[in-house]
Design a protein around this motif. Structure first.
Motif, PDB file in Angstrom:
ATOM      1  N   GLU A   1       1.532  10.750   4.764  1.00 45.49           N
ATOM      2  CA  GLU A   1       0.379  10.285   5.535  1.00 45.49           C
ATOM      3  C   GLU A   1       0.824   9.139   6.447  1.00 45.49           C
ATOM      4  O   GLU A   1       1.617   8.292   6.024  1.00 45.49           O
ATOM      5  CB  GLU A   1      -0.732   9.810   4.590  1.00 45.49           C
ATOM      6  CG  GLU A   1      -1.347  10.936   3.808  1.00 45.49           C
ATOM      7  CD  GLU A   1      -2.234  10.459   2.638  1.00 45.49           C
ATOM      8  OE1 GLU A   1      -3.156  11.199   2.291  1.00 45.49           O
ATOM      9  OE2 GLU A   1      -1.983   9.371   2.107  1.00 45.49           O
TER      10      GLU A   1
ATOM     11  N   TYR B   1       0.830  -1.208   0.000  1.00 46.05           N
ATOM     12  CA  TYR B   1       0.000   0.000   0.000  1.00 46.05           C
ATOM     13  C   TYR B   1       0.864   1.257   0.000  1.00 46.05           C
ATOM     14  O   TYR B   1       0.409   2.337   0.349  1.00 46.05           O
ATOM     15  CB  TYR B   1      -0.919   0.016   1.225  1.00 46.05           C
ATOM     16  CG  TYR B   1      -1.858  -1.166   1.276  1.00 46.05           C
ATOM     17  CD1 TYR B   1      -3.055  -1.143   0.565  1.00 46.05           C
ATOM     18  CD2 TYR B   1      -1.544  -2.304   2.012  1.00 46.05           C
ATOM     19  CE1 TYR B   1      -3.910  -2.220   0.591  1.00 46.05           C
ATOM     20  CE2 TYR B   1      -2.395  -3.391   2.036  1.00 46.05           C
ATOM     21  CZ  TYR B   1      -3.578  -3.350   1.316  1.00 46.05           C
ATOM     22  OH  TYR B   1      -4.422  -4.416   1.326  1.00 46.05           O
ATOM     23  N   GLN B   2       2.141   1.082  -0.323  1.00 45.93           N
ATOM     24  CA  GLN B   2       3.100   2.189  -0.351  1.00 45.93           C
ATOM     25  C   GLN B   2       3.356   2.781   1.037  1.00 45.93           C
ATOM     26  O   GLN B   2       3.774   3.924   1.165  1.00 45.93           O
ATOM     27  CB  GLN B   2       2.650   3.320  -1.306  1.00 45.93           C
ATOM     28  CG  GLN B   2       2.990   3.080  -2.763  1.00 45.93           C
ATOM     29  CD  GLN B   2       2.044   2.098  -3.419  1.00 45.93           C
ATOM     30  OE1 GLN B   2       0.849   2.214  -3.240  1.00 45.93           O
ATOM     31  NE2 GLN B   2       2.579   1.134  -4.139  1.00 45.93           N
ATOM     32  N   PHE B   3       3.087   2.022   2.078  1.00 42.12           N
ATOM     33  CA  PHE B   3       3.400   2.496   3.418  1.00 42.12           C
ATOM     34  C   PHE B   3       4.669   1.810   3.922  1.00 42.12           C
ATOM     35  O   PHE B   3       4.749   0.592   3.980  1.00 42.12           O
ATOM     36  CB  PHE B   3       2.237   2.232   4.384  1.00 42.12           C
ATOM     37  CG  PHE B   3       1.176   3.296   4.316  1.00 42.12           C
ATOM     38  CD1 PHE B   3       1.383   4.529   4.915  1.00 42.12           C
ATOM     39  CD2 PHE B   3      -0.017   3.069   3.650  1.00 42.12           C
ATOM     40  CE1 PHE B   3       0.420   5.525   4.849  1.00 42.12           C
ATOM     41  CE2 PHE B   3      -0.988   4.058   3.572  1.00 42.12           C
ATOM     42  CZ  PHE B   3      -0.771   5.286   4.179  1.00 42.12           C
TER      43      PHE B   3
ATOM     44  N   ASN C   1       3.599   7.007   4.134  1.00 37.74           N
ATOM     45  CA  ASN C   1       3.772   6.909   2.680  1.00 37.74           C
ATOM     46  C   ASN C   1       4.523   8.129   2.165  1.00 37.74           C
ATOM     47  O   ASN C   1       4.908   8.997   2.943  1.00 37.74           O
ATOM     48  CB  ASN C   1       2.426   6.692   1.973  1.00 37.74           C
ATOM     49  CG  ASN C   1       1.491   7.896   2.089  1.00 37.74           C
ATOM     50  OD1 ASN C   1       1.902   8.972   2.542  1.00 37.74           O
ATOM     51  ND2 ASN C   1       0.250   7.716   1.696  1.00 37.74           N
ATOM     52  N   LYS C   2       4.708   8.188   0.859  1.00 36.67           N
ATOM     53  CA  LYS C   2       5.510   9.269   0.272  1.00 36.67           C
ATOM     54  C   LYS C   2       4.867  10.631   0.455  1.00 36.67           C
ATOM     55  O   LYS C   2       5.521  11.659   0.403  1.00 36.67           O
ATOM     56  CB  LYS C   2       5.747   8.991  -1.214  1.00 36.67           C
ATOM     57  CG  LYS C   2       6.869   7.986  -1.386  1.00 36.67           C
ATOM     58  CD  LYS C   2       7.400   7.967  -2.809  1.00 36.67           C
ATOM     59  CE  LYS C   2       8.530   6.946  -2.909  1.00 36.67           C
ATOM     60  NZ  LYS C   2       8.451   6.122  -4.074  1.00 36.67           N
ATOM     61  N   LYS C   3       3.529  10.619   0.630  1.00 37.94           N
ATOM     62  CA  LYS C   3       2.847  11.898   0.826  1.00 37.94           C
ATOM     63  C   LYS C   3       2.931  12.363   2.279  1.00 37.94           C
ATOM     64  O   LYS C   3       2.422  13.405   2.625  1.00 37.94           O
ATOM     65  CB  LYS C   3       1.370  11.760   0.418  1.00 37.94           C
ATOM     66  CG  LYS C   3       1.182  11.714  -1.084  1.00 37.94           C
ATOM     67  CD  LYS C   3      -0.293  11.738  -1.438  1.00 37.94           C
ATOM     68  CE  LYS C   3      -0.879  10.350  -1.348  1.00 37.94           C
ATOM     69  NZ  LYS C   3      -2.350  10.380  -1.489  1.00 37.94           N
TER      70      LYS C   3
END
Lengths: 265, 169
Positions: free
Chosen positions: A190, A161-163, A186-188
């Motif tokens: 979050e 989940y990109q985490f 994650n990359k944002k």
């Protein structure tokens, strides 16, 4: 000196992997190297032919049945209906769970969900010290937290989940018990936390519950469940649906861990 | 912010192009694959992280569906491809036509994993990094598969037709 140009360099230029400056330098070298020039031209011809071959289909009108597939969107209504349902079920079950605690046992709402969400609201905004032990010492962190909680635990993998795992910490919780918190980001930027606590829960196993809460002026979503003596809470500010997907993945990974652990013992 | 389904429609032409090339130019099966991909994307759209590359995500879905099919029954691949053939060369020069036909023929002989890499980079213009993610293989593998595919095609196409290049100025 004879300048040799290898295939790797040709490929990098062909796929525009070079910076404009390096591309210029390469072009200059290419000028003095007829063999590499020939090879490059041959590669370029293959590239151009391949694109030419499939250009017609790219430009073709999109077949109506494919357009229709995209225009049917029952999922949207379903998603809305589902979120309303979660909200209602969450609110109801939250109320019921709150009132369902045995004299000696732990309550899911008071001893699991609330402290987890509060811990999330405290540490997920932390810039300098979001975790006590970083993901670079993952093995050590897992061992240490397992020792303190007196049960085998392991940070799940949420990279699908990109985490990425940031790390974890040990937390005091209610009734003189301790809990572990793993944090993911994650990359944002979050953040999601997973809170794990041992307790004597009303039920040996529960389904995954979902709830939302306002804490410190922010709204948080939590998904929580128990499995044996362990209670799990996943908290974030993501959409409830994503929270749910995450909790299902963690649920699966955790029961797999447990099975492996039992097998090893 | 555009709606998810509007964005999907934008990518249909490139999904069709890739699917057609992947399924040995059988447009029928290609469109089945595209449809399966779109349906899956709609069903799983909550798994797509907003502001990440939707196009690459769609290609990942398509790759997985395709590989599953290949492993299961090969129904996308081994049907009689001549019947559904609808791709014609976009160029007029007969020598170019011949070259393109040869290229198409020899692309079919590449291993599927190599063909996929070559199509994703050369036809669809994905970066090595994106391709590595789509196919779930290391970037080094992408680069080496790409080089091997290209080199093989070059050897075949230009050794068999040594005069072809001179015709293209």
């Amino acid at each position: 000196m004879h300048d040799t140009i290898n295939d790797k360099e040709i490929q990098a230029y062909l796929d525009q992997q070079l910076t404009p400056e390096n591309a210029k330098k390469f072009q200059a070298r290419l000028k003095n190297n007829p063999a590499a020039q020939k090879k490059m031209a041959e590669y370029q011809k293959i590239e151009a032919s391949l694109k030419g071959l499939y250009q017609p289909i790219y430009e073709e009108m999109i077949p109506p049945h494919l357009l229709n597939t995209c225009k049917q969107k029952p999922f949207n209504y379903l998603a809305i209906a589902a979120s309303i349902l979660f909200f209602v079920v969450g609110a109801l079950s939250g109320w019921q769970i709150e009132n369902f605690s045995t004299p000696h046992g732990d309550s899911l709402a008071i001893d699991l969900e609330s402290p987890a969400m509060f811990a999330h609201s405290v540490y997920s905004v932390e810039k300098l010290h979001p975790v006590e032990v970083g993901a670079d010492k993952k093995q050590h962190m897992n061992n240490w937290l397992s020792k303190r909680l007196k049960t085998q635990i392991k940070a799940p993998d949420l990279r699908q989940y990109q985490f990425e795992l940031v790390g974890g910490r040990l937390l005091p919780s209610t009734k003189e018990r301790m809990a572990a918190q793993y944090m993911y980001q994650n990359k944002k930027g979050e953040r999601v936390t997973l809170y794990i606590k041992r307790g004597v829960w009303p039920q040996k196993e529960t389904a995954i519950n979902h709830s939302s809460k306002m804490l410190r002026n922010n709204s948080f979503n939590a998904s929580f469940w128990t499995d044996g003596s362990l209670g799990y809470v996943i908290t974030s500010q993501l959409e409830q649906q994503i929270n749910q997907e995450l909790s299902e993945t963690i649920y699966q990974q955790m029961s797999l861990n447990k099975a492996q652990y039992v097998a090893v013992r | 912010m555009k709606k998810f389904e509007t964005k999907l429609i934008e990518y249909i032409p490139s999904l069709r192009r890739y699917a057609t090339a992947l399924t040995s130019n059988s447009v029928c099966y290609a469109d089945d694959l595209v449809q399966d991909t779109l349906e899956r994307a709609l069903k799983k759209h909550t798994l797509w992280m907003r502001n990440t590359n939707l196009r690459a995500w769609l290609f990942t879905i398509m790759h997985n569906l395709f590989i599953n099919q290949v492993n299961k029954s090969s129904s996308y691949v081994f049907e009689d491809i001549q019947e559904h053939e609808s791709i014609e060369s976009a160029v007029d020069d007969p020598a170019q036509d011949y070259f393109a036909a040869q290229l198409k023929k020899h692309m079919e002989n590449l291993p599927i994993q190599h063909k996929e890499v070559m199509l994703l980079v050369s036809l669809e213009g994905f970066s090595y990094e994106e391709v590595a993610k789509i196919l779930n293989v290391p970037m080094g593998t992408v680069m080496s598969r790409l080089h091997r595919s290209r080199e093989k095609l070059r050897q075949i196409l230009f050794r068999e037709n040594p005069t072809l290049l001179r015709r293209v100025k």
